[in-house]
Design an enzyme around this catalytic site. Sequence first.
Site, PDB file in Angstrom:
ATOM      1  N   CYS A  33      87.966 -16.904  69.989  1.00  0.00           N
ATOM      2  CA  CYS A  33      86.527 -16.736  69.760  1.00  0.00           C
ATOM      3  C   CYS A  33      85.788 -18.071  69.839  1.00  0.00           C
ATOM      4  O   CYS A  33      85.953 -18.933  68.981  1.00  0.00           O
ATOM      5  CB  CYS A  33      86.350 -16.053  68.407  1.00  0.00           C
ATOM      6  SG  CYS A  33      84.811 -16.331  67.562  1.00  0.00           S
ATOM      7  N   CYS A  36      83.475 -19.071  66.954  1.00  0.00           N
ATOM      8  CA  CYS A  36      84.254 -19.491  65.775  1.00  0.00           C
ATOM      9  C   CYS A  36      84.616 -20.973  65.879  1.00  0.00           C
ATOM     10  O   CYS A  36      84.567 -21.705  64.893  1.00  0.00           O
ATOM     11  CB  CYS A  36      85.546 -18.677  65.655  1.00  0.00           C
ATOM     12  SG  CYS A  36      85.265 -16.910  65.515  1.00  0.00           S
TER      13      CYS A  36
END
Lengths: 109, 283
Positions: A33, A36
């Site tokens: 991700c 993230c």
Amino acid sequence: MSDKLVYIKNSEEFDSLISKEKFVLVDFWATWCTPCTMIAPIMDEIANLYSDKITVAKVDIDNNQDLAIKYGIQSIPTVLFFKDNNIVAKEVGVKPLASFKKILDEQTA
Amino acid sequence: MNNITDILIVGAGPAGLSAAVNAVVRGKTVRIFSNKENYLSKAERVDNHLGFYNISGKELMNKFSAHAKSMDIKIEDGKVVNILPFGDFFMVNVSGNIINAKNIILAMGVSNVKEITGEKELIGKGVSYCATCDGMLYRGKTAVVWDKSKDACNEANYLDSIGVNVIFISNNSTTSTSNLNKTINFIEGSIKTILGDNNVESIILDNGNKIKTDAIFILREAIAPSSLIEGLKIENGFITVNRNMETNIKGIYATGDITGKPLQLSKAVSEGLIAAQHVAKNK
């Protein structure tokens, strides 16, 4: 990377952490991700800035799917703030340090 | 920090290219990203840009691009998804890659992003703008992909490949379906409403049909500026700027149509220049 971060291995460890510590900030993330990765340095900084007050934990949702389901994680990063074992704040998506600080300062005042 | 560019420009229309040219002239390093054809290229005839009477938008755009190219400015293909301030620099997610920049110039044109009912309330609760970001969360579940841009098809195929049960909704039945994986359900139409209390539960199409789903991926060409950067000041759909084209966030500039009317080429070009000069003067 901050050495103060707690990397959660399983739900037992997680449950024990949030019941033991007064303030726990939890970052639900995954290796694939990109957003993230962007907020990771912010989590590091929070762990350093608030080391006397707040525990910062990281939950890799691929290794902790039960926790992701339990807390209804639908989009990552999702950051939950626990106070006395209860969720008192939730931030979804890429947010600057100031947004987190505002929540943390309010909740820990 | 390694590899930090002076200016990252979002959009390669008249405003973005003008900013790029003027920044490079002043010795700044620039990266410029675009993921769509801009509006100028679609204009049949332009008569009000000084020095270019009776010229097509496409011809002008080609001249602009050639000008940039001759100064070694490379327009890169990429969609800017998030911009995150870190004090003295910005971290930018461009199609899943992270790029660091000292300044940002927004020049992505008017975002005709009209949110639909239920969309804002359910962001992060099943509404997503990025399949590669959130797709993994819906493995074994159902997700609707709404075709609003050229990458929608690829993103739907990606979701399908990781085990999401994909329903593809599009107004464009011919071009879209030709590249779509055979396992994906195709429904012609448009989405009006997203329903759900805590999470997305279903969507309603313009013909009134209701479809059950766990998620909806809305893949527009541009991400609304308000979703791009937390706290950016926007009024009536346009980004608020001062005379230097600075937004309310230090280091972020906005130029061209996204700053408001008149939505004209010459204004976009001027604003690009002002922003680039201001960045060059200050850093």
